[in-house]
Design a protein around this motif. Structure first.
Motif, PDB file in Angstrom:
ATOM      1  N   MET A   1     -57.168 100.496  45.036  1.00 20.21           N
ATOM      2  CA  MET A   1     -55.588 100.528  45.702  1.00 20.21           C
ATOM      3  C   MET A   1     -54.889  99.217  45.489  1.00 20.21           C
ATOM      4  N   ALA A   2     -53.762  99.139  45.819  1.00 19.52           N
ATOM      5  CA  ALA A   2     -52.937  97.753  45.645  1.00 19.52           C
ATOM      6  C   ALA A   2     -53.552  96.827  46.501  1.00 19.52           C
ATOM      7  N   ALA A   3     -53.440  95.607  45.950  1.00 23.24           N
ATOM      8  CA  ALA A   3     -54.080  94.495  46.402  1.00 23.24           C
ATOM      9  C   ALA A   3     -54.008  94.276  48.069  1.00 23.24           C
ATOM     10  N   HIS A   4     -52.692  94.598  48.423  1.00 22.19           N
ATOM     11  CA  HIS A   4     -51.990  94.503  49.919  1.00 22.19           C
ATOM     12  C   HIS A   4     -52.862  95.517  50.648  1.00 22.19           C
ATOM     13  N   GLN A   5     -52.910  96.839  50.123  1.00 22.35           N
ATOM     14  CA  GLN A   5     -53.391  97.857  50.862  1.00 22.35           C
ATOM     15  C   GLN A   5     -55.034  97.572  51.117  1.00 22.35           C
ATOM     16  N   LYS A   6     -55.705  96.950  50.047  1.00 20.66           N
ATOM     17  CA  LYS A   6     -56.980  96.916  50.307  1.00 20.66           C
ATOM     18  C   LYS A   6     -57.368  95.855  51.309  1.00 20.66           C
ATOM     19  N   ALA A 483     -55.313 104.699  38.285  1.00 23.53           N
ATOM     20  CA  ALA A 483     -55.965 104.394  36.944  1.00 23.53           C
ATOM     21  C   ALA A 483     -57.132 102.941  36.895  1.00 23.53           C
ATOM     22  N   ARG A 484     -56.525 102.197  37.508  1.00 25.77           N
ATOM     23  CA  ARG A 484     -57.349 101.027  37.491  1.00 25.77           C
ATOM     24  C   ARG A 484     -58.680 101.254  38.154  1.00 25.77           C
ATOM     25  N   PHE A 485     -58.791 101.991  39.111  1.00 28.17           N
ATOM     26  CA  PHE A 485     -60.053 102.243  39.865  1.00 28.17           C
ATOM     27  C   PHE A 485     -60.928 103.041  38.975  1.00 28.17           C
ATOM     28  N   ILE A 486     -60.190 104.128  38.362  1.00 33.76           N
ATOM     29  CA  ILE A 486     -60.995 104.999  37.456  1.00 33.76           C
ATOM     30  C   ILE A 486     -61.560 104.287  36.200  1.00 33.76           C
ATOM     31  N   ALA A 487     -60.551 103.337  35.554  1.00 33.71           N
ATOM     32  CA  ALA A 487     -61.155 102.676  34.406  1.00 33.71           C
ATOM     33  C   ALA A 487     -62.242 101.543  34.720  1.00 33.71           C
ATOM     34  N   ALA A 488     -62.417 101.352  36.019  1.00 36.01           N
ATOM     35  CA  ALA A 488     -63.476 100.323  36.402  1.00 36.01           C
ATOM     36  C   ALA A 488     -64.809 100.796  36.380  1.00 36.01           C
TER      37      ALA A 488
END
Ligand code: FAD
Length: 575
Positions: A1-6, A483-488
């Motif tokens: 998730m977005a850095a701020h949400q993490k 997408a970033r999470f899936i791609a990692a």
């Protein structure tokens, strides 16, 4: 998730631990439907540390049972509810701008079978001389739509209405009942995923940096002079919180919560049940084209047929029901809804075997005698707040949110937030009228901007264009985080719901406050709604929960049974 949400979103356990350590909360909101969550988001944007508790999952009450319309409420004009229609039209238009990923324009067509019927209903109703609704003719509908367009004129985002005579209407909808005299089309909006809007508002509130928290599966049980007793519905653990202000946003359960708070006696809510069917009927879907079909039956009850991806949604009923937990569709309602399709599309066969899902809920309407004798459609859909001051026995004020359409949640939340701010001696610092929601933030509006946005995500993640387009359709700009999470990591489609992937579900499990298996099937995704829930999928998803949330084999089995019983008993899904 977005850095701020993490960094801002705590795990459920971390939130519980924080409560054990510090039970003082400036504001306690009871009820995590759209209205309670709307208040949480608004308070959070004002920098207030509020706690919302929801006894089930977010958006699982009346907020999950709506007809999925964001609308002004054409029919309420006849009841003289101009304030409500005006507000709802403005809020509808704001949702189209603030949550474009989940609020979409909807062309709505009314087939009309009479020219003049109902002509005197509206004026007679204003004079109190008519109390039974009936089917409206073309002239009354024309007057209503003209007024509707007039009220929506400020910052117009949607086209005006249009009328077509019989021949033109049948050219556009050749399967419509040829007995019609004309058809009217106008625009409103719809939301395919209302439960995800609830979730995103809760995530936005937590990400605001104010300390606002939302806890699902946390029930308000009882109250003392200073404290409210909460019970964790997953572990059975109880704890006390000491609020300065309480907001009762329990929708149709509002009177029950008032009783828990020691304020029994006054009756605020007198709800009516409404049920919907989801049909797998490609012929009917094709006959609808790109329009919702909206009409009244002979006794004035509203029926709508909504194209819902590859399904058709049919609704709704309006039946007095005092116990909201008992809301479930009956055989008689199914027969009624199926018969209604035959009224407008007489040569399209609809079978019970085509039903893939159903849902039912209670509208939290203000208590009124109007519905007691069988005319619940006439009870006001407007909202109000009953404020009960602090007393010697109860040292916090309570604001009870009564009524409230899905469409008007932001305005209702603003009103409630202003009362809470006044109680706490604080000033409003953010207006929520233009506050984007979740994946509606930074949303690329035009086709070119959208293509560019997708190209950038593809460059960043290397995911196939088609996959990114699906993620964008599902999550708006939050698709970038997915997408970033899936791609990692290593990913593969779910064996039993291949349009979703394992990492996509894992992303929900990590960042979307999933606590139970049915949260995934019913509220984080549209899988169950579109008829995709099957036993093998429940097992597959429970295994993913085990990997990410650490469920034991016993917990997996328990969750599968729990989800299966909800799907069977509440939604008539055959597993
Ligand atoms: C059939 C139907 C069709 C509708 N169609 C539309 C439409 O098309 N458009 C529109 O704008 N509106 C529509 N509505 C109205 C709209 O859905 C509701 O008015 C709105 O969702 C109410 O939201 P809420 O947050 O007040 O209530 P809810 O969503 O019911 O939230 C209240 C929450 O309180 C929780 N709760 C109860 N007791 C406790 C407790 N002790 N502790 C903690 N939590 C508790 C419940 O679990 C529930 O989730 C429709 C409603 C129905 C039922």
């Amino acid at each position: 998730m977005a850095a701020h949400q993490k960094s801002e979103t705590l795990s459920r356990e971390a939130k519980l631990q924080a409560l054990r350590e510090r039970p003082e909360v400036p504001v306690l909101i009871i009820g995590g439907g759209i209205n309670g969550i709307g208040v949480l988001r608004d308070l959070a944007l004002q920098g207030l540390d509020a706690l919302l508790v929801e006894r089930g999952d977010f958006g699982s009450g009346a907020s999950a049972a709506s007809s999925h319309m964001l609308h002004g409420g054409l029919r309420y004009l006849e009841n003289g509810e101009f304030r409500l229609v005006n507000e709802a039209l403005h809020e509808r238009d704001r949702m189209l701008l603030n949550a474009p990923h989940y609020a979409q324009p909807l062309r709505t067509t009314i087939p009309i079978f009479r020219w003049f019927s109902g002509l005197f209903n509206a004026p007679l109703k204003f004079l109190g001389a008519l109390d039974s609704p009936g089917e409206r003719g073309a002239l009354v509908i024309k007057i209503g739509l003209t007024l509707y367009d007039f009220l929506a004129r400020h910052g117009r985002t949607l086209p005006r209405h249009e009328f077509r005579l019989r021949a033109a209407a049948l050219r556009e909808y050749p399967r419509l009942n040829p007995a019609l005299v004309c058809a009217a089309s106008y625009y409103d909006a719809w939301m395919p995923s209302p439960e995800r809007i609830c979730l995103e508002l809760a995530l936005d509130a937590e990400a605001s940096g104010s300390g606002a928290r939302a806890l699902n599966y946390m029930r308000a049980l009882d109250a003392g002079a200073d404290a409210v007793l909460l019970r964790d519905e997953l572990s059975g653990e109880t704890c006390r919180v000491t609020p300065q202000v309480v907001v009762n946003a329990a929708g149709p359960w509002i009177d029950q919560v008032q009783a828990h708070l020691g304020r029994a006696g006054q009756r605020f809510i007198g709800g009516t049940k409404g049920s919907h069917l989801m049909l797998d009927n490609p012929e009917l879907l094709a006959a609808l084209g790109d329009s919702e079909i909206f009409f009244e039956n002979e006794d004035g009850r509203i029926v709508l047929l909504l194209p819902f991806f590859q399904r058709v949604m049919i609704g709704t009923t309006d039946i007095r029901l005092d116990e909201p937990d008992e809301a479930v569709i009956t055989d008689a309602e199914i027969d009624y809804l199926i018969a209604m399709v035959g009224r407008v599309f007489p040569d399209i066969a609809v079978e019970r075997s085509q039903i893939v899902f159903s849902f039912s809920g209670v509208r939290p309407l203000p208590y009124s005698d109007a519905g007691a004798d069988g005319k619940p459609g006439q009870i006001s859909r407007d909202h109000s707040i009953r404020s009960l001051p602090a007393t010697a026995e109860r040292r916090y004020p309570i604001h009870a949110l009564i009524g409230g359409k899905w469409t008007t949640f932001r305005a209702f939340a603003e009103e409630a937030t202003d009362l809470v701010l006044r109680d706490l001696g604080r000033q409003r610092r953010v207006d929520t009228k233009n506050s984007a929601i979740g994946g509606g933030r930074g949303y690329p509006t035009g086709a070119q901007e959208r293509a560019q946005w997708l190209r950038e995500r593809q460059h960043e993640t290397d995911l196939p264009a088609e996959r990114l387009a699906t993620l964008f359709e599902r999550y708006g700009t939050r698709a970038a985080d997915f997408a970033r999470f899936i791609a990692a990591g290593q990913d593969r489609p779910l064996a039993h719901a291949p349009s979703y992937s394992q990492r996509e579900i894992e992303c929900m499990l990590r960042y979307e406050m999933v606590a139970r298996l049915d949260d995934l099937l019913l509220r984080r995704s549209l899988i169950a709604m579109l008829g995709g829930a099957k036993r093998a999928l429940l097992t597959e998803m429970a295994a993913l929960c085990a990997q990410t949330l650490g469920w034991t084999a016993a917990r997996q089995a328990q969750e599968i049974e729990h989800a299966a019983s909800i799907l069977r008993d509440k939604h008539r899904v055959k597993l």
